[in-house]
Design an enzyme around this catalytic site. Structure first.
Site, PDB file in Angstrom:
ATOM      1  N   ASP A 148       0.850  -1.185   0.000  1.00 50.86           N
ATOM      2  CA  ASP A 148       0.000   0.000   0.000  1.00 50.86           C
ATOM      3  C   ASP A 148       0.888   1.238   0.000  1.00 50.86           C
ATOM      4  O   ASP A 148       2.031   1.200   0.482  1.00 50.86           O
ATOM      5  CB  ASP A 148      -0.921   0.011   1.215  1.00 50.86           C
ATOM      6  CG  ASP A 148      -1.936   1.155   1.151  1.00 50.86           C
ATOM      7  OD1 ASP A 148      -2.712   1.208   0.179  1.00 50.86           O
ATOM      8  OD2 ASP A 148      -1.951   1.994   2.069  1.00 50.86           O
TER       9      ASP A 148
ATOM     10  N   GLU B 162       0.752   5.768   0.454  1.00 48.46           N
ATOM     11  CA  GLU B 162       0.051   7.029   0.697  1.00 48.46           C
ATOM     12  C   GLU B 162       0.743   8.082  -0.164  1.00 48.46           C
ATOM     13  O   GLU B 162       1.952   7.985  -0.444  1.00 48.46           O
ATOM     14  CB  GLU B 162       0.077   7.415   2.170  1.00 48.46           C
ATOM     15  CG  GLU B 162      -0.572   6.395   3.096  1.00 48.46           C
ATOM     16  CD  GLU B 162      -2.043   6.177   2.846  1.00 48.46           C
ATOM     17  OE1 GLU B 162      -2.695   7.059   2.233  1.00 48.46           O
ATOM     18  OE2 GLU B 162      -2.559   5.117   3.237  1.00 48.46           O
TER      19      GLU B 162
ATOM     20  N   HIS C 240      -4.730  10.687   5.596  1.00 49.46           N
ATOM     21  CA  HIS C 240      -3.659   9.896   6.204  1.00 49.46           C
ATOM     22  C   HIS C 240      -2.947  10.592   7.366  1.00 49.46           C
ATOM     23  O   HIS C 240      -2.201   9.948   8.108  1.00 49.46           O
ATOM     24  CB  HIS C 240      -2.623   9.467   5.164  1.00 49.46           C
ATOM     25  CG  HIS C 240      -2.136  10.558   4.259  1.00 49.46           C
ATOM     26  ND1 HIS C 240      -1.526  11.705   4.709  1.00 49.46           N
ATOM     27  CD2 HIS C 240      -2.157  10.650   2.907  1.00 49.46           C
ATOM     28  CE1 HIS C 240      -1.179  12.453   3.684  1.00 49.46           C
ATOM     29  NE2 HIS C 240      -1.566  11.851   2.572  1.00 49.46           N
TER      30      HIS C 240
ATOM     31  N   HIS D 282      -5.694   6.458   7.371  1.00 49.76           N
ATOM     32  CA  HIS D 282      -4.997   5.559   6.463  1.00 49.76           C
ATOM     33  C   HIS D 282      -3.499   5.596   6.777  1.00 49.76           C
ATOM     34  O   HIS D 282      -2.932   6.654   7.044  1.00 49.76           O
ATOM     35  CB  HIS D 282      -5.216   5.981   5.018  1.00 49.76           C
ATOM     36  CG  HIS D 282      -6.597   5.727   4.518  1.00 49.76           C
ATOM     37  ND1 HIS D 282      -6.862   5.130   3.310  1.00 49.76           N
ATOM     38  CD2 HIS D 282      -7.816   5.980   5.075  1.00 49.76           C
ATOM     39  CE1 HIS D 282      -8.164   5.046   3.129  1.00 49.76           C
ATOM     40  NE2 HIS D 282      -8.766   5.561   4.188  1.00 49.76           N
TER      41      HIS D 282
ATOM     42  N   ASP E 232      -2.389  -0.557   6.639  1.00 50.83           N
ATOM     43  CA  ASP E 232      -3.334  -0.978   5.610  1.00 50.83           C
ATOM     44  C   ASP E 232      -2.845  -2.214   4.872  1.00 50.83           C
ATOM     45  O   ASP E 232      -3.639  -3.082   4.483  1.00 50.83           O
ATOM     46  CB  ASP E 232      -3.579   0.160   4.618  1.00 50.83           C
ATOM     47  CG  ASP E 232      -4.510   1.227   5.178  1.00 50.83           C
ATOM     48  OD1 ASP E 232      -4.907   1.100   6.355  1.00 50.83           O
ATOM     49  OD2 ASP E 232      -4.829   2.187   4.455  1.00 50.83           O
TER      50      ASP E 232
END
Length: 242
Positions: free
Chosen positions: A7, A9, A57, A154, A159
């Site tokens: 994942d 961001e 986030h 997040h 995640d």
């Protein structure tokens, strides 16, 4: 089989508009078993993070100011992923950002994600399994009773860890599940609307020391019995659904 659940961001939604990666989180699976190995890195994007992204986030420009730029972490990150199947929720988003970073890098060693790894998109998989339902990560956690109580914002590594659990449950489950106290893990599935919010039966994070799934193949007699039952159902209904 080696898989890396991944994942990211980012500073915003579109790398074509100059947005960059600010966090990468990966966890490793081998033969459907969490190994405990992971890769996690914050990245200085060399640009401002949009306010809307910070609301998602919580990663601020001040926090990222002293972090390494992507060029400084690219080799370590790509070596961790190289040769693995990447398991990503909404893979085009993350892969698009990684490929954009690799283009900016201009290193002939790392061309693009497809040159070094295959990709499995768990969002596409979830939509195939659960058409017409919500299939974001929070919805899948509810559907498969995976604990996401720590996911207030997040975060790439958290995640990725949650997605690993969801992916394993969605594609066949696991052994040695660790259950929350007071629950037996057998709530009725009822989609995304009106689900029981009681976390007493939510499966906690899956342990890394559990045995891998045992795959049991049907023997000849079982296959013949299965075909006989299908023929009987077809004869009685006048239709064939299989």
């Amino acid at each position: 089989m080696r898989q890396v659940v991944l994942d990211t961001e980012t500073t915003g939604l579109d790398p074509k508009s100059g947005h960059r990666i600010i966090e990468i989180g990966c966890v490793e699976l081998i033969n459907r078993k969490l190994t405990g190995r992971h890769y996690h890195q914050y990245v200085n994007p060399q640009r401002q993070v949009e306010d809307g992204a910070i609301e998602v986030h919580g990663i601020t420009n001040e926090f990222l100011a002293d972090k390494p730029v992507f060029a400084q972490i690219a080799d370590e990150f790509m070596h961790f992923c190289e040769g693995a199947e990447l398991v990503i929720h909404n893979a085009p988003f993350d892969v698009g950002f990684i490929n954009a970073e690799l283009r900016l890098l201009g290193n002939p060693r790392w061309k693009n994600v497809a040159a070094h790894s295959t990709v499995l998109d768990t969002l596409a998989l979830a939509r195939e399994k659960h058409p017409g339902q919500k299939n974001n990560l929070d919805a899948l956690c509810k559907r498969y009773f995976v604990d996401n109580s720590q996911r207030d914002l997040h975060g790439a590594l958290l995640d990725a860890e949650i997605l690993a659990d969801v992916y394993l449950m969605m594609t066949g489950g696991q052994t040695d599940l660790i259950l929350a106290q007071g629950g037996d893990g057998h709530n009725q599935e009822d989609g995304d609307k009106g689900q029981n919010e009681d976390t007493s039966s939510v499966i906690r994070r899956l342990s890394t020391d559990r045995e891998p799934l045992l795959v049991v193949q049907a023997d000849r007699g079982e296959l013949e019995a299965h075909q006989s039952m299908l023929a009987l159902l077809e004869k009685s209904s006048g239709k064939h659904f299989w």
